[in-house]
Design a protein around this motif. Structure first.
Motif, PDB file in Angstrom:
ATOM      1  N   ALA A   1       1.264  -1.425   0.391  1.00  0.00           N
ATOM      2  CA  ALA A   1       0.092   0.227   0.202  1.00  0.00           C
ATOM      3  C   ALA A   1       0.559   1.159   0.443  1.00  0.00           C
ATOM      4  O   ALA A   1       0.478   2.775  -0.748  1.00  0.00           O
ATOM      5  N   ILE A   6       1.651   1.599  -3.470  1.00  0.00           N
ATOM      6  CA  ILE A   6       0.768   2.967  -4.584  1.00  0.00           C
ATOM      7  C   ILE A   6       0.669   4.045  -3.995  1.00  0.00           C
ATOM      8  O   ILE A   6       0.397   4.953  -4.437  1.00  0.00           O
ATOM      9  N   GLU A  28       2.019   5.993  -7.311  1.00  0.00           N
ATOM     10  CA  GLU A  28       0.660   5.896  -7.941  1.00  0.00           C
ATOM     11  C   GLU A  28       0.843   7.441  -9.051  1.00  0.00           C
ATOM     12  O   GLU A  28       0.394   7.927  -9.793  1.00  0.00           O
ATOM     13  N   TYR A  48       0.445  -4.239  -7.223  1.00  0.00           N
ATOM     14  CA  TYR A  48      -0.929  -4.608  -6.249  1.00  0.00           C
ATOM     15  C   TYR A  48      -1.276  -6.146  -6.543  1.00  0.00           C
ATOM     16  O   TYR A  48      -2.029  -6.302  -6.283  1.00  0.00           O
ATOM     17  N   SER A  79      -0.351  -7.148  -3.552  1.00  0.00           N
ATOM     18  CA  SER A  79      -2.402  -6.635  -2.432  1.00  0.00           C
ATOM     19  C   SER A  79      -3.072  -7.470  -2.422  1.00  0.00           C
ATOM     20  O   SER A  79      -4.439  -7.433  -1.425  1.00  0.00           O
ATOM     21  N   ARG A  80      -2.949  -9.153  -3.220  1.00  0.00           N
ATOM     22  CA  ARG A  80      -4.531  -9.435  -3.789  1.00  0.00           C
ATOM     23  C   ARG A  80      -4.877 -10.790  -2.324  1.00  0.00           C
ATOM     24  O   ARG A  80      -3.942 -10.752  -1.405  1.00  0.00           O
ATOM     25  N   LEU A  88     -12.575  -7.118  -5.342  1.00  0.00           N
ATOM     26  CA  LEU A  88     -11.168  -6.280  -5.053  1.00  0.00           C
ATOM     27  C   LEU A  88     -10.301  -6.663  -5.360  1.00  0.00           C
ATOM     28  O   LEU A  88      -9.344  -6.457  -6.174  1.00  0.00           O
ATOM     29  N   PHE A  89     -10.035  -8.590  -4.904  1.00  0.00           N
ATOM     30  CA  PHE A  89      -8.852  -9.303  -5.991  1.00  0.00           C
ATOM     31  C   PHE A  89      -9.053  -9.426  -7.352  1.00  0.00           C
ATOM     32  O   PHE A  89      -7.769  -8.576  -7.963  1.00  0.00           O
ATOM     33  N   LYS A 131      -9.974  -5.791  -9.124  1.00  0.00           N
ATOM     34  CA  LYS A 131     -10.007  -4.783  -9.402  1.00  0.00           C
ATOM     35  C   LYS A 131      -8.423  -4.722  -9.253  1.00  0.00           C
ATOM     36  O   LYS A 131      -8.166  -4.268  -9.975  1.00  0.00           O
ATOM     37  N   ASN A 132      -7.916  -5.652  -8.451  1.00  0.00           N
ATOM     38  CA  ASN A 132      -5.822  -5.071  -8.025  1.00  0.00           C
ATOM     39  C   ASN A 132      -5.443  -5.823  -8.984  1.00  0.00           C
ATOM     40  O   ASN A 132      -4.514  -5.652  -9.517  1.00  0.00           O
ATOM     41  N   GLN A 165      -5.673  -4.044 -12.064  1.00  0.00           N
ATOM     42  CA  GLN A 165      -5.082  -2.538 -12.522  1.00  0.00           C
ATOM     43  C   GLN A 165      -3.598  -2.954 -12.235  1.00  0.00           C
ATOM     44  O   GLN A 165      -2.405  -2.086 -13.237  1.00  0.00           O
ATOM     45  N   ALA A 166      -2.807  -4.176 -11.278  1.00  0.00           N
ATOM     46  CA  ALA A 166      -1.730  -4.828 -11.512  1.00  0.00           C
ATOM     47  C   ALA A 166      -0.743  -5.023 -13.624  1.00  0.00           C
ATOM     48  O   ALA A 166       0.079  -4.534 -14.247  1.00  0.00           O
TER      49      ALA A 166
END
Length: 973
Positions: free
Chosen positions: A137, A140, A144, A164, A167-168, A175-176, A178-179, A182-183
Motif C-alpha cells: 500500500a 501505491i 501512483e 498491486y 495486495s491480492r 477487490l482481488f 480489481k487489483n 490494475q496490476a
C-alpha cells in the motif's frame, strides 16, 4: 554493531593525575587530547582509516565475494568515520536490499536522502524495500502520484504493478480482480514504455504465473534471457516457476548456478535448501539453511525455512515457536502464517489454527491450506462452515479426484446431514483406493444409516476383513453386532452375536451383547442366563456386573441391583453405570457421607477414564464443594473439555462457586447447541440474574415458560420478574391463570399478588389481600413485614408496630425487622423506642448487614442530636460517614450534626458534597439539603450567599413542603 576500536589498556601510556595550574588550562587540555589520540591510535593496531572511496570499494568487493556481513561491518566503520557520506548509506541500503531486509534498507536509503542523495534515484529501491516489508500500500500511495503526473519511467509502472499483485486478497473476489486488473494495466504500460527492459519482462512473466500458466511465464523469461544472459532475477524466477511445476531437479540446478555465480546473495542458498525440503531431504536442507540463519538471524526467510523443516519433521512445537517469532516481527508474513496454522493444527490448538489458516487461505486460495482449514473447522465442530468452505471452493464429490479433499467432502457432508453427497464421495474413494479399507467402511456406515442394510453390512464385513489383524478374536464381529444393535436390526445382530460366541468362546463380550439384545426383546430369563454366563467367564469385569445391576433395577429388584452395583464398584471404582445407580438412591435419601465416599474413590482412581472422572466430579457440586469439581475438571484433557457434558457440569460448578460470569461463558454455547435443555437454561438464567443481565434473564425465563407452560415455579419467577420491571399487566395475567396444587402454592401466589399491588401503590388492594393472609399465617415473616409496610403507608402506624413487634418477638435474631420497627417508632416520633431497636442492632453478636448497620448509625445520630447528646450524635454520624461517604443522606446527616455541634464551616462543605452526590431529578432532597446549607452559611456569616440560594430555592421548588420555613428564614437575613 560493536566498534572495532576498543580501548583495552594496551597503550604504553599511563594515565596520571594532572595538576591544573592557573593560566595553563588550555595547555593541559591540549596535552590531554594528545594522550587520548595516542591511546586511540595505539589500540587500533595496524588498521588504517580508509578514504570514503576505499570503504565503498572494500564493502562492494566483500559483498560480491559472498561476505555480506564483512561488507556491512566495513560500511559501519566508514559511516562512523564519514557520517556525512550519502554514498556509504546508499550502498548499505543496497546490500540490505540484497539480503531482503526491507526495514534496514529503507532506513539507510532515507539516511542517504537526508544527506543530500537525490530521492528520485532511490524511488525504485525504496519501493523494493517496502515490498520486502510486505507494505504494498505504501508503494501505491507514494508512486501512483508519479504516474498521475505523467512519469515515463517503466520501472515505476513495473513496481506499482507488483505492488498491486502483492495486495491480492481472495477473501474479497471483487477487490482481488480489481487489483489484478490494475496490476496488469501498469505492467503492460511498463512493457509498452520499455519492451526490452529485462526487469519489466520478468515482472510481466508474473501475470500468467499467477493464473497458473507456467509455460507462458517461462516464455517471457526466455525473452529476457535473450537480452541479458543469466540475469540474476530471471534465473531466480525460473527456479520458483520450476518448483511450481514440481520440477524440483531443474529448480535445484538453477539455484546451484545462482549460488555459484552470485555468492553475495544468501537467499539463493536458502532456495537451494528449499528444494531439498521439497524432496524431503531434510538433513541436506538444514546444511544450506542453518548457516544462513546463524549468520543473518534477522533474515526471516531463513527462519521460515527452519520452521518448515521442523514442521516436515513433525517437530510441531519448534515450528510454531519459530513462526511465532517471525509473526511478531512481520504479522502479515504469509509463509509464517501457514506454518503457524499448520503446526497449531497438529498441536490441537484449533482456535489459533483456524485464525491463521483462514488468513492464509483468504489471501492465497491454496488448496493444501483449504484442506487443513476444513479439517480444523471440523475439529471445532463448525461443520456447516467446513461444508460451505468446500462448496465455495468448488470442491464437491462431483468430478473430484483428490482423495484428501474427497474425504473431507464426505466427512463434512455427513456431519450436516447430506448423506447422499457423503455416500457418493466414499463410493469414489472406495473405488479409487481399494487398499484403504476405511473408505469402504465409511461408505458402508452411511449405507446402513440410510437403511440400505444388506449392501451396507456386506460392505462393512468386507472392509473389516481388509483391515489389519484383529486386536482380539471376534473383534470384527463385535463391531458388526454393535452397529446392527444401533440400527435395530436385531436378527442381523443375533446372527453376528452367535458367530462371535463361537469365534471367542472364552470372552464375556458376546454374552454381554447377547444379554443386551435379549433385554431389548424382553426375554428376561434369557437375559439373566447370558449375564450369569458372562460373569462365570469373567468374574472380575465390573462392566458385566454394572450392566446386570441396571437390568435388575429396571425389573424392580432393587436389592439385587444394589448388590451387583456395589460389587462392580469394588472392582472398578469409576464405573459410571454402577456409580450412578447407587448414587441416585443415596442422593434421594440425603446420605451425603456415602455419596462422598463413592465419588472420592472414583475420582482418585488413577486408572479412571477422564470422562468418568468428569461425571463423578459433578457430585462434588451437589455436596456443596464446587471448587473440587472445578479442580478436577481443570485437569481433564482437551477433548473431554470440548464435550457438551463438560460445559454443563462446569457451568453448574462455576455458578455454585460464585463465579457467575464464568458459568454464563460455559452455559451459553451449551444452550445454543442444546436449546431445549431445561436444566441448562435454568442454570443460565441464574447466571444472568447474578451478572445483572436482566434482558437475557427475562429472555431465558420466557423461553423456559414456552417449553414448560405448566411449570408452577417458572410461572412464579416470571411473574416476579414482570413486577420488578413494571410490567404489571403481564404479571396479572400470569397470576390470574396460575393454578395452585396446594395451600403453600396458594399462599405464595397471594403474597406475590400483594407485592404487585404494593409496587403499583394500590395500598388498599394490597391490605385487602394481606389482612386475611396475616390472620391465617401470622408466623409467616414475608406476610407480616409486607402487611406492616402497607399499614404504615396507609397511616396505620400503631397497627404496623403491633404486627412488626409480634414478628420481632418471635424472631429475636432477625435484625431487619428490628430496623423496620425502629423506623416505625421514628415515624411516630417515639425516639426512645426507636433508639432501643437501633442500639440492639449495633450491639448484636450477630453481625448486621452493612446496609442495616449503616441505617442504624445514621438514625441514632439524628435521635441523639434531638436529645442534645452531642458526643453520641457525632460518634454515630462519623461511623455512618466512614461506612458510606458517598451516600448523600448520610453526608447530609453528618452536616446537620456539625451545625448542631458548632462547626458550620465544616457543615457547609458536607452539604456541598451531599448536593453533588444527589441525582439531578431528586428535587425533594435537593431542596432539603439546600435549606440545611443556607442555615450553615448564615452561621458562618455568609448571609449574601445564603440569601441567593434561598431565593433560587423559592423560584425552583415553590411546592417544597417546607417553603414557609424557607421564606421566613429569608426574611430574617
Amino acid at each position: 554493531m560493536t566498534s572495532s576500536y576498543i580501548f583495552n589498556g594496551a597503550s604504553p601510556f599511563k594515565f596520571m593525575a594532572l595538576k591544573f595550574i592557573a593560566g595553563s588550562l588550555f595547555t593541559t587540555i591540549k596535552f590531554t587530547m594528545l594522550i587520548i589520540l595516542a591511546v586511540f591510535l595505539a589500540s587500533c593496531g595496524d588498521t588504517p582509516i580508509r578514504t570514503e572511496a576505499e570503504y565503498v570499494d572494500v564493502a562492494t568487493e566483500a559483498h560480491a565475494s559472498g561476505n555480506s556481513r564483512l561488507a556491512l561491518l566495513e560500511l559501519s566503520i566508514g559511516i562512523r568515520n564519514f557520517p556525512r557520506n550519502a554514498d556509504l548509506q546508499r550502498l548499505r541500503g543496497k546490500i540490505f536490499l540484497d539480503l531482503e531486509d526491507g526495514s534496514a534498507a529503507e532506513i539507510s536509503f532515507n539516511k542517504a536522502v537526508s544527506l543530500g542523495f537525490n530521492r528520485d534515484f532511490l524511488k525504485h529501491d525504496l519501493a523494493q524495500s517496502w515490498l520486502y516489508q510486505r507494505n504494498p500500500a505504501k508503494i501505491i500511495e507514494n508512486l501512483e502520484k508519479d504516474i498521475a503526473q505523467g512519469s515515463k519511467d517503466p520501472l515505476i509502472y513495473e513496481i506499482v504493478g507488483r505492488a498491486y499483485i502483492a495486495s491480492r486478497n481472495r477473501s474479497n473476489p471483487t477487490l482481488f480482480m480489481k487489483n489484478m486488473n490494475q496490476a496488469e494495466a501498469y505492467i503492460e504500460q511498463a512493457y509498452a514504455l520499455s519492451p526490452n527492459n529485462t526487469r519489466v519482462l520478468i515482472t510481466k512473466a508474473w501475470l500468467p504465473a499467477m493464473m497458473g500458466n507456467i509455460d507462458e511465464a517461462l516464455e517471457w523469461l526466455s525473452k529476457a534471457d535473450l537480452i541479458v544472459k543469466d540475469q540474476r532475477q530471471n534465473m531466480a524466477m525460473q527456479g520458483e516457476l520450476f518448483i511450481r511445476q514440481d520440477n524440483i531437479e531443474q529448480a535445484r540446478e538453477i539455484y546451484e548456478r545462482l549460488v555459484k555465480k552470485f555468492k553475495q546473495y544468501p537467499q539463493y542458498k536458502l532456495e537451494l535448501g528449499f528444494t531439498y525440503i521439497l524432496s524431503r531431504d531434510f538433513a541436506k536442507a538444514r546444511e544450506w539453511v542453518e548457516p544462513i540463519a546463524l549468520q543473518y538471524p534477522g533474515q526471516l526467510r531463513s527462519q521460515y525455512l527452519l520452521a518448515n523443516i521442523s514442521l516436515m519433521e513433525k517437530d510441531y512445537g519448534v515450528a510454531k515457536k519459530l513462526s511465532d517469532a517471525i509473526l511478531v516481527i512481520s504479522p502479515n508474513h504469509l509463509e509464517a502464517v501457514i506454518i503457524n496454522g499448520a503446526s497449531s493444527y497438529f498441536l490441537d490448538d484449533f482456535e489459533n489454527a483456524n485464525q491463521k489458516l483462514t488468513l492464509f487461505y483468504n489471501r492465497t486460495g491454496s488448496i493444501p491450506a483449504l484442506k487443513l482449514l476444513v479439517a480444523t473447522k471440523l475439529a471445532l465442530n463448525e461443520d456447516r462452515a467446513a461444508a460451505m468452505l468446500l462448496e465455495d471452493a468448488g470442491q464437491t464429490a462431483e468430478e473430484q479426484t483428490d482423495a484428501e479433499l474427497l474425504n473431507l467432502v464426505a466427512i463434512a457432508s455427513a456431519k450436516i446431514g447430506k448423506t447422499d453427497a457423503a455416500l457418493e464421495a466414499y463410493q469414489k474413494l472406495a473405488e479409487q483406493h481399494p487398499e484403504t479399507p476405511s473408505y469402504q467402511s465409511n461408505m458402508a456406515l452411511i449405507q446402513i444409516a440410510q437403511g440400505n442394510y444388506e449392501e451396507g453390512f456386506n460392505n462393512l464385513e468386507n472392509a473389516l476383513k481388509n483391515q489389519d489383524t484383529e486386536a482380539e478374536p471376534g473383534q470384527n464381529l463385535y463391531t458388526l453386532a454393535t452397529k446392527a444393535l444401533q440400527v435395530r436390526q436385531y436378527d442381523t445382530a443375533a446372527t453376528y452375536i452367535e458367530q462371535y460366541k463361537k469365534a471367542a468362546p472364552g470372552n464375556h463380550k458376546p454374552w454381554t451383547m447377547s444379554a443386551v439384545l435379549q433385554t431389548i426383546l424382553k426375554n428376561n430369563d434369557a437375559v439373566r442366563q447370558d449375564f450369569e454366563k458372562a460373569m462365570e467367564i469373567a468374574p472380575d469385569v465390573a462392566e458385566v456386573k454394572a450392566r446386570y445391576a441396571i437390568f435388575e433395577k429396571l425389573q424392580g429388584n432393587q436389592g439385587k441391583a444394589h448388590t451387583l452395583a456395589e460389587q462392580a464398584l469394588k472392582l472398578e471404582p469409576s464405573d459410571i453405570g454402577a456409580g450412578k445407580l447407587l448414587l441416585e438412591g443415596l442422593v434421594k435419601d440425603k446420605k451425603f457421607e456415602q455419596i462422598k465416599d463413592i465419588v472420592d474413590n472414583a475420582v482418585q482412581n488413577s486408572a479412571a477414564p477422564a470422562f468418568s472422572k468428569m461425571i463423578f466430579a459433578d457430585y462434588y457440586t451437589l455436596l456443596g464443594r464446587p471448587q473440587e469439581t472445578l479442580t478436577i475438571l481443570a485437569a481433564l484433557p482437551d477433548p473431554v473439555k470440548a464435550s457438551a457434558s463438560y460445559q454443563l457440569i462446569s457451568g453448574k460448578a462455576y455458578l455454585r462457586n460464585g463465579q457467575a460470569q464464568s458459568s454464563v461463558n460455559m452455559l451459553e454455547p451449551f444452550s445454543t447447541n442444546n436449546p431445549n435443555n431445561i436444566q441448562a437454561l435454568k442454570y443460565l438464567m441464574q447466571g444472568y440474574l447474578l451478572t445483572g443481565n436482566q434482558g437475557k434473564y427475562q429472555s431465558i425465563l420466557e423461553k423456559i415458560d414456552g417449553l414448560t407452560p405448566n411449570d408452577y415455579g417458572n410461572k412464579i419467577e416470571l411473574a416476579k420478574l414482570y413486577i420488578t420491571t413494571g410490567k404489571f399487566d403481564l404479571a396479572e395475567k400470569i397470576l390470574s391463570n396460575l393454578k395452585t396444587e396446594n395451600e403453600q402454592q396458594a399462599l405464595q401466589r397471594n403474597i406475590i399478588r400483594a407485592t404487585m399491588e404494593t409496587s403499583r401503590n394500590n395500598i388498599k388492594s394490597a391490605l385487602a389481600i394481606l389482612g386475611p393472609l396475616y390472620k391465617n399465617h401470622p408466623e409467616n415473616g414475608g406476610v407480616s413485614m409486607l402487611y406492616a409496610r402497607n399499614l404504615a403507608n396507609d397511616g396505620q402506624v400503631d397497627k404496623a408496630i403491633t404486627v412488626s413487634k409480634s414478628w420481632a418477638d418471635q424472631n429475636l435474631d432477625n435484625l431487619d425487622v428490628k430496623l423496620f420497627l425502629g423506623d416505625l417508632y421514628m415515624r411516630k416520633a417515639d425516639n426512645e423506642n426507636a433508639l432501643v431497636q437501633y442500639e440492639v442492632i449495633i450491639a448484636s453478636k450477630k453481625k448486621a448487614l452493612k446496609r442495616v448497620e449503616l441505617h442504624a448509625h445514621n438514625n441514632l445520630a439524628m435521635i441523639y442530636m434531638a436529645k442534645n447528646e452531642g458526643e453520641k450524635a457525632i460518634d454515630h454520624a462519623q461511623r455512618a460517614f466512614d461506612m458510606a461517604p458517598n451516600n448523600p443522606a448520610v453526608v447530609d446527616t453528618f452536616a446537620q450534626i456539625l451545625i448542631n455541634q458548632g462547626q458550620p464551616e465544616k457543615a457547609v462543605n458536607h452539604f456541598n458534597q451531599a448536593l453533588a452526590l444527589l441525582p439531578s431529578n431528586d428535587r425533594r432532597n435537593r431542596s432539603l439539603f439546600t435549606l440545611g446549607k443556607a442555615r450553615a452559611l448564615i452561621e458562618t456569616g455568609q448571609n449574601e450567599q445564603a440569601r441567593n440560594i434561598l431565593g433560587r430555592l423559592i423560584k425552583d421548588d415553590p411546592d417544597f413542603s417546607q417553603i414557609d420555613e424557607v421564606k421566613e428564614l429569608l426574611s430574617e437575613i
